[in-house]
Design an enzyme around this catalytic site. Structure first.
Site, PDB file in Angstrom:
ATOM      1  N   ASP A 226       0.837  -1.194   0.000  1.00 40.76           N
ATOM      2  CA  ASP A 226       0.000   0.000   0.000  1.00 40.76           C
ATOM      3  C   ASP A 226       0.877   1.250   0.000  1.00 40.76           C
ATOM      4  O   ASP A 226       1.888   1.310   0.708  1.00 40.76           O
ATOM      5  CB  ASP A 226      -0.890  -0.021   1.250  1.00 40.76           C
ATOM      6  CG  ASP A 226      -1.844   1.147   1.303  1.00 40.76           C
ATOM      7  OD1 ASP A 226      -2.701   1.250   0.408  1.00 40.76           O
ATOM      8  OD2 ASP A 226      -1.735   1.950   2.242  1.00 40.76           O
ATOM      9  N   GLU A 275      14.870 -15.407  -0.454  1.00 44.74           N
ATOM     10  CA  GLU A 275      15.305 -16.504   0.408  1.00 44.74           C
ATOM     11  C   GLU A 275      14.260 -17.619   0.457  1.00 44.74           C
ATOM     12  O   GLU A 275      14.589 -18.762   0.803  1.00 44.74           O
ATOM     13  CB  GLU A 275      15.541 -16.004   1.833  1.00 44.74           C
ATOM     14  CG  GLU A 275      16.683 -15.024   1.985  1.00 44.74           C
ATOM     15  CD  GLU A 275      16.759 -14.490   3.412  1.00 44.74           C
ATOM     16  OE1 GLU A 275      16.069 -15.072   4.293  1.00 44.74           O
ATOM     17  OE2 GLU A 275      17.475 -13.510   3.647  1.00 44.74           O
TER      18      GLU A 275
END
Length: 560
Positions: A226, A275
């Site tokens: 956002d 990751e």
């Protein structure tokens, strides 16, 4: 001959295994769920996570790839959950963390991915850091995690600068200190209940990296960010030097939006995301002056997608559409990111109503317009959008052809911008009215206890129940379009279209063996038959190698 959408096919093995597709996000169709208005499981009139979970099979059968959930975090709800009090908790109105876990697991079992909202520009004024910053008074180290400043004027009675809130009025609020005296001011680009974080403070970055890992460990497949263009403010918080600043948004780089420093934040976040296995993604809500600046957010070491607001704001006009499509594809190609296409969301008037009105009224309007015309154009615009290379976003209920509810009484409105002068128009409630699932019943199947915003009479005739199995319905058009999109190898991913000659007011392009023609005029046009008709938003007639395309209609062909 005429071509109408057929009923949706049964889910295929491809649907069931979508979670395993490589680079899935490059051509994904992502469905936005506004949780409070999607489905209510406990009859309190408010949608919740369990309600979403029970409707996941509907979304799988619709044919989407992923579900983006608007905020469901613990919040005082000053701005419908975009004022977050705890980023690691579910607000009780929506359920619990166990409900979130069950939703994510069920979605994955159905081959759907889950994207959650992240709100990093500001917190709630009930966030622990902010509450302590107020309680501890001037000099509190926690005030450095926000933008606290002394006021101007003889007694500090004036705001620190001239910035205006997106919701209207000054972007600053003065606090009353613990001793009862007027004190410092704090920055809030939105409501006063939404103080902006100071991203220059290392603790803010540390906190959000931890929040990312929390939800990634829960199994979410990505984040919609956002106000992704916010967070970093120009050094010194300089005056803008003008009033009516909202009119400047989207036209220039502002000292509080689209600052270059945001990109270093996203490079750090991308390292975390990479990751994790499973191709998790970031999607930016970035309002920028140009699509070229939007492309900065999706460079290879930053975010994956960014909403294409330039496309959302384009009128139903062939020349305008072609210009925006070209500029979008040209801007995304150098950074290797997919274009995205969107027609509606929880902040703008639904496109079935926007297209029902004359151009130039903006994206928040309060006029019903010509309902039949708006629906015709909305259906045609959907097929055009889904034919473009890249990823597409669908806002809940647009597959039902829902119009905006433009006649809500003032006393039932809940959009905070509605109650603040000189801000956004405040008519966002109209696109947030709970969607209808059944022809009859309490709240038309939304739940057993009414709905938090009143639904209009006749809503049931637009419901999922009413439209399912009707070959001419908008729901079946969406189901058929998404099935064709999945089956046609030339749709979806890619970065170019081959424009074809076409009459004035008509958009026509080829992508391999696929051809799309969209007639944006109100009159029928005759074009060459480009092969076998796959789908059309309205009836077309073919004879002698030509096709008569009605006004405000889009047609798909295959030359195979």
């Amino acid at each position: 001959m005429s071509q109408q959408p057929s009923a949706a096919p049964a889910p295929t093995s491809a649907t069931a295994t979508v979670a395993g597709r490589r680079d899935w996000w490059r051509d994904a169709v992502i469905y936005q769920v506004y949780p409070r208005s999607f489905a209510d499981s406990n009859g309190d009139g408010m949608g919740d996570l369990e309600g979403v979970r029970t409707r996941l099979p509907y979304l799988r059968d619709l044919g989407v790839d992923a579900v983006w959930l608007s905020p469901f975090y613990a919040s005082p709800q000053a701005d419908a959950g975009y004022d977050v009090a705890d980023y690691r908790a579910v607000d009780p109105m929506f359920g619990s963390l166990l409900d979130a876990d069950a939703l994510i697991r069920d979605a994955h079992g159905l081959g759907l991915r889950i994207i959650v909202d992240l709100v990093p520009n500001h917190s709630s004024d009930q966030y622990e850091w902010f509450r302590r910053a107020l309680a501890e008074g001037p000099g509190s180290p926690l005030r450095d995690r926000y933008h606290f400043r002394p006021g101007k004027g003889k007694n500090g009675e004036l705001p620190p600068n001239d910035w205006e809130s997106i919701f209207g009025g000054p972007a600053w609020t003065r606090v009353t200190e613990p001793d009862g005296t007027p004190g410092e001011w704090y920055l809030h680009l939105f409501a006063p209940e939404q103080p902006d974080f100071n991203w220059e403070h290392p603790a803010v970055g540390d906190e959000f990296r931890s929040i990312l890992r929390f939800w990634l460990d829960m199994g979410v497949d990505g984040f919609r960010i956002d106000v992704a263009h916010g967070m970093v403010k120009a050094e010194g918080l300089p005056d803008l030097g003008s009033h009516e600043q909202l009119k400047l948004l989207g036209n220039d780089v502002m000292p509080f939006f689209d600052q270059d420093g945001v990109h270093e934040i996203y490079r750090q976040w991308r390292l975390i995301l990479d990751e994790y296995s499973g191709e998790r993604i970031f999607v930016a809500e970035a309002w920028t002056p140009t699509v070229e600046r939007t492309a900065n957010y999706v460079r290879p070491d930053e975010l994956h997608q960014a909403f294409n607001f330039q496309y959302l704001g384009t009128h139903w006009d062939a020349a305008e559409l072609r210009t925006v499509i070209d500029r979008t594809l040209d801007a995304m190609r150098p950074v290797g990111a997919p274009a995205t296409w969107v027609l509606s969301n929880h902040d703008v008037t639904r496109h079935a109503t926007r297209f029902a009105n004359p151009p130039g009224l903006g994206t928040q309007i309060r006029l019903a317009g010509d309902r039949a015309l708006g629906l015709r154009r909305a259906r045609a615009a959907t097929l055009l959008m889904l034919a473009l290379p890249g990823s597409a976003y669908v806002y809940q209920g647009e597959e039902l052809g829902l119009p905006d509810v433009v006649d809500l009484a003032d006393e039932v409105r809940q959009d905070p911008a509605y109650f603040r002068g000189a801000g956004q128009d405040g008519f966002r409630d109209g696109c947030r009215v709970p969607i209808p699932w059944t022809r009859t019943g309490s709240s038309y199947g939304f739940g057993d206890g009414g709905s938090w915003l009143p639904q209009p009479a006749g809503w049931g005739e637009l419901s999922v129940e009413a439209q399912t199995g009707d070959p001419g319905s908008t729901l079946e058009l969406y189901r058929a379009a998404l099935a064709v999109r999945r089956d046609q190898p030339d749709l979806g991913a890619g970065d170019a279209v081959e424009w074809l000659r076409a009459p004035e007011g008509v958009v026509a392009f080829r992508r391999g063996e696929f051809v799309c023609v969209a007639n944006t005029t109100g009159e029928s046009v005759t074009v060459p038959a480009h092969g076998r008709v796959l789908l059309s938003s309205d009836e077309v007639t073919e004879a002698d190698g030509e096709t008569k395309v009605p006004g405000d209609t889009t047609v798909w062909w295959t030359t195979a």
